[in-house]
Scaffold this motif. Structure first.
Motif: not given
Lengths: 513, 333
Positions: A79, A85-86, A102-103, A106, A465, A469, B73-75, B78, B289, B293-297, B299
């Motif tokens: 989390d 990274f966001a 996995t991360y 991605t 991506e 999930s 908005y992935r990171n 991105n 939630y 908070f998944a592996a490839a969120p 936002y």
């Protein structure tokens, strides 16, 4: 004139040599190029209560730069990583981060990580010849780029069976699924715990969930899943398929449903955490438990001993239908793209961690006289309790010290598991605990190492991506409902196709393009 | 007639203007210049500044993040404008609609049950004569409110367990209602999860909910009861004709106030949900939630879900405000 020419030539040559050497020195002295290295890591490194400060101080001493370790709570680690990274303000990012497979895929795909392939290819580490598992690093290349290095293999789970339970039921270790089921049946109907009552075993096998949320997903119940894999994977011919919809998966769900209905499986497996399972195993509620190979073999046995139970465990070789246990993709140390000098950080960080000397010793064993020692002393666990135990060590003898946080066990590793490390020690004297590995650990690791295959490579792209999930959550939910809530496999697959069929197709199309 | 010392000259003038305006039904025009008024109330403004800054920083500034509902908005590297694509995806996702319906069903049922139980227990407490026992009972039923949801979930997981430590299943087996080996896995059963959830909520929050009702009950004029008793009313008649009608306005107020908050359901569900019961237990907040908070969120998508939830909550508040104005004569916002 000639003299002056000669003098000039010598002077120029000397200048060139000095300049070249100076340049060399500058390039090699990475510590001068970096002010500080920030490291983000989960609970697999010593926590604050377990001497992280001492570890950090020693690491600073070895690398010659200031180190700042950011260690979020282990359970909420990813989390925090995602939130970090966001954040467009990259000054808040760490220089180095530990990522699960996995991360890793991605973030490598999305530009968060620095490509370190050139640094690795030209590194002293690669040239040293001490890497005993280069295939592991080769497997981390994504689209010709390398974004991280795993200092150790990912390890995996093997099935532990209580020897006393087998003996009381007059059985030997099963080698086929039929024998495995016969063993579970005997445990349920007989008196494996030796309390004089037949048929009072609550359940034979426990597990934390059925399909795990993280790859390789099926490692806690391998005998039931066998060759099924509930995710996208690449076949030998190069095509990508959805393993969840294959016949192997349908058969696996049927096996699990049948075993659950017959009471072989822990009825609470859906809500179990791994700690619940361990406690149930220690309380003699079940005799079969699939868990991590290596160090955990000793921990499980030690805890059974502490409960006054027979601690001998059979490290079950994979039954014929399983073939091999699955080794998970290892966690990967990565340099982030926010790092100002990735080359220097790469060389400092990995050059120390896998230096085959003091650095590798630190990451493998921890800090001397904090986590391990060679001094004559007595280490006590569970001090003042009925289960108090003393470990006396002589001068010069390597031994682990008592866990600073719990006081209930001795340390058994630092970050790198010695049995899984990808590099050897250049200086054998630095491999201080080489002779101290517990035979239970080596026996368990041996069974795993000889009978395991690497989990399918995790890949990622924009389409994955977006949908992955949600698809994985539905798979976990459907398997769980089939096994414990009476949903038929046909209905489950129909719902799967109706809800995410188009998304699955989009992913497969993108992968097979 | 003497004037109370806290009435200032200014406020008396304002009263005069107000009364004049009331009689003439015209608009009030304050002729005092703004600067003068600010100077006059400068200390109030000064005291308000920290609150204003706090509101600005922690309540309004984060709202700028709403714009990400229109981005992918992935990171940090991105972030792409996608317009309404996140909302289109949202409305096409069955998991979202399941969560939305679950939120409404679970919240409304919980609200009605908790309020109903709080009223019943308040009435029972009000009838207690022994003051010591009443206080003791009140303390006991308030206590669960102070227990964290994580601890509550652990305790009830044990109580509802299928193992020998499971109190409920053991009792049902002992009473012969269930056969041994047929214990019910309450927290992992679609059929029983919501029932268990409502009971846990009642256990945890009913005691706390009684406070406001007990306060109202203590304010009922005792003469009403005395008069009723003289007229021959029994205990039940007193409750039926005096206590419950006196309480009705408070019950409506509590219901309206809580109705505006029904979209804020997270912690209690989060600690009790599991893979088996997602269809009946997943609510919007837990869904948000899980995708955040998944592996490839993404936002952007999570923000779109959150924004939709906020819009629904906002509409509910306005509806409640309207109902409140109709019933109580004044709004809640």
């Amino acid at each position: 004139m000639k003299k002056s020419k000669k003098f000039l030539a010598v002077a120029l040559a000397a200048t060139m040599a000095v300049t070249a050497l100076a340049g060399c020195k500058k390039d090699k002295n990475y510590a001068e190029q970096v002010d500080k290295i920030t490291i983000m890591v989960d609970g697999t490194l010593f926590t604050l209560a377990n001497g992280r400060d001492q570890f950090e101080a020693r690491l600073e001493e070895l690398m010659g730069v200031e180190v700042d370790i950011i260690q979020p709570d282990h359970s909420g680690y990813y989390d925090t990583v995602s939130q970090t990274f966001a954040n467009p303000d990259t000054s808040t990012w760490p220089d180095v981060v530990l990522l699960g497979s996995t991360y890793y895929a991605t973030y490598a795909n999305s530009g968060v990580l620095a490509d370190i392939s050139d640094y690795y290819e030209n590194s002293e580490l690669k040239k040293s010849g001490r890497i005993i598992n280069e295939g592991l690093i080769d497997g981390l290349y994504i689209n010709d780029g390398l974004y991280g290095i795993s200092p150790a293999r990912g390890n995996g789970c093997i099935t532990y069976v209580k020897k006393a339970w087998l003996d009381r039921c007059g059985l030997t270790a099963p080698t086929t699924y039929a024998e495995y089921i016969a063993m579970l049946d005997a445990f349920m109907k007989g008196d494996p715990d030796g309390n004089g009552v037949n048929g009072d075993t609550p359940y034979a096998v426990t597990s934390a969930g059925i399909v795990n949320a993280e790859a390789p997903y099926v490692n806690y119940l391998p005998e039931f899943f066998q060759d099924a894999y509930p995710d996208f994977y690449q076949k030998a011919d190069g095509t990508w398929v959805d393993g969840f919809t294959e016949q192997a998966m349908i058969d696996a769900i049927n096996r699990l449903t049948d075993a659950y209905a017959k009471g072989y499986l822990d009825p609470e497996l859906v809500t179990n955490g791994t700690k619940d399972c361990r406690n149930k195993f220690f309380e003699d509620k079940c005799g079969v438990f699939t868990y991590w190979a290596g160090n955990w073999a000793n921990t499980l046995a030690t805890n059974l001993e502490a409960k006054g139970l027979d601690s001998e465990l059979v490290n079950l070789e994979p039954i014929a239908e399983v073939g091999n246990y699955i080794e998970r993709q290892a966690t990967v140390w990565c340099v982030t793209s926010a790092c100002e000098n990735p080359e220097a950080v790469f060389n400092l960080f990995f050059g120390t961690m896998l230096d085959g000397a003091d650095g590798q010793q630190l990451w493998t064993y921890g800090v001397e006289d904090v986590h391990w020692s060679t001094k004559a002393e007595t280490n006590v666990i569970n001090a003042g309790l009925e289960t108090e135990k003393k470990y006396v060590s002589e001068e010069g003898q390597f031994h682990w010290k008592t866990n600073l946080e719990t006081g209930a066990a001795l340390y058994s590793k630092a970050h790198i598991d010695k049995l899984l490390a990808i590099t050897t020690f250049a200086d054998p004297a630095k491999d201080v605990g080489n002779a101290d590995v517990n035979p239970r650990i080596t026996a368990s690791a041996k069974v795993f190492n000889e009978n395991s295959v690497l989990a399918p490579v995790i890949t990622s792209n924009d389409v994955m991506e977006q949908y992955q999930s949600g698809i994985m959550s539905l798979r976990i939910q459907l398997v769980s409902e089939c096994v414990t809530n009476g949903l038929s496999v046909t209905d489950a697959m129909a719902r799967y196709n109706a809800e995410v069929g188009t998304q699955v197709k989009a992913i497969l199309d993108s992968l097979n393009k | 007639m003497s004037v109370a010392p806290y009435f200032t000259k200014g406020s008396r003038e304002m009263s005069k203007i107000k009364s004049k305006n009331n009689t003439e039904n015209s608009v009030v025009v304050n002729k005092t210049p703004l600067k003068l008024r600010i100077y006059k109330y400068r200390w109030f403004y000064l005291m308000f500044i920290p609150v204003f800054i706090f509101l600005l920083v922690f309540n309004y500034l984060p709202m700028t993040g709403i714009r990400y509902a229109f981005y992918s908005y992935r990171n940090a590297f991105n972030i792409k404008w996608v317009g309404l694509a996140n909302f289109e995806r949202l409305f096409e996702t069955s998991a979202f609609w399941t969560s939305f319906v679950n939120t409404l069903v679970i919240s409304v049922t919980k609200l009605v049950l908790n309020t109903g139980m709080a009223v019943v227990i308040s009435l029972l407490l009000n009838e207690m004569v022994n003051l010591v026992f009443k206080k003791f009972t009140q303390t006991i039923i308030y206590l669960p409110h102070f227990m964290s949801w994580v601890v509550t979930a652990s305790v009830f997981t044990l109580i509802l367990s299928t193992s020998e430590s499971g109190l409920v299943n053991s009792m049902l087996v002992s009473l012969g209602i269930l056969a041994e080996g047929e214990e019910i896995y309450f927290l992992a059963s679609k059929e029983y999860w919501r029932v268990a959830y409502y009971i846990i909520n009642i256990w945890k929050d009913t005691g706390w909910g009684t406070i406001i009702f007990l306060a109202t009950l203590s304010g009922i004029n005792p003469e009403l009861y005395e008069a009723a008793k003289i007229d021959g009313a029994g205990r039940w008649s007193c409750i039926k004709y005096i206590t419950i009608p006196s309480l009705s306005n408070t019950i409506i107020t509590v219901l309206i106030l809580n109705l505006a908050k029904i979209m804020n359901l997270f912690e209690s569900v989060f600690v009790l949900i599991n893979d088996n019961v997602i269809d009946v237990a997943q609510v919007l907040q837990t869904y948000t939630y899980s995708i955040t908070f998944a592996a490839a969120p993404d936002y952007g998508f999570s923000t779109a879900v959150g924004l939709f939830r906020s819009l629904v909550a906002c509409i509910l508040v306005l509806i409640c405000n309207f109902i409140s104005k109709k019933i109580r004569g004044r709004g809640i916002v």
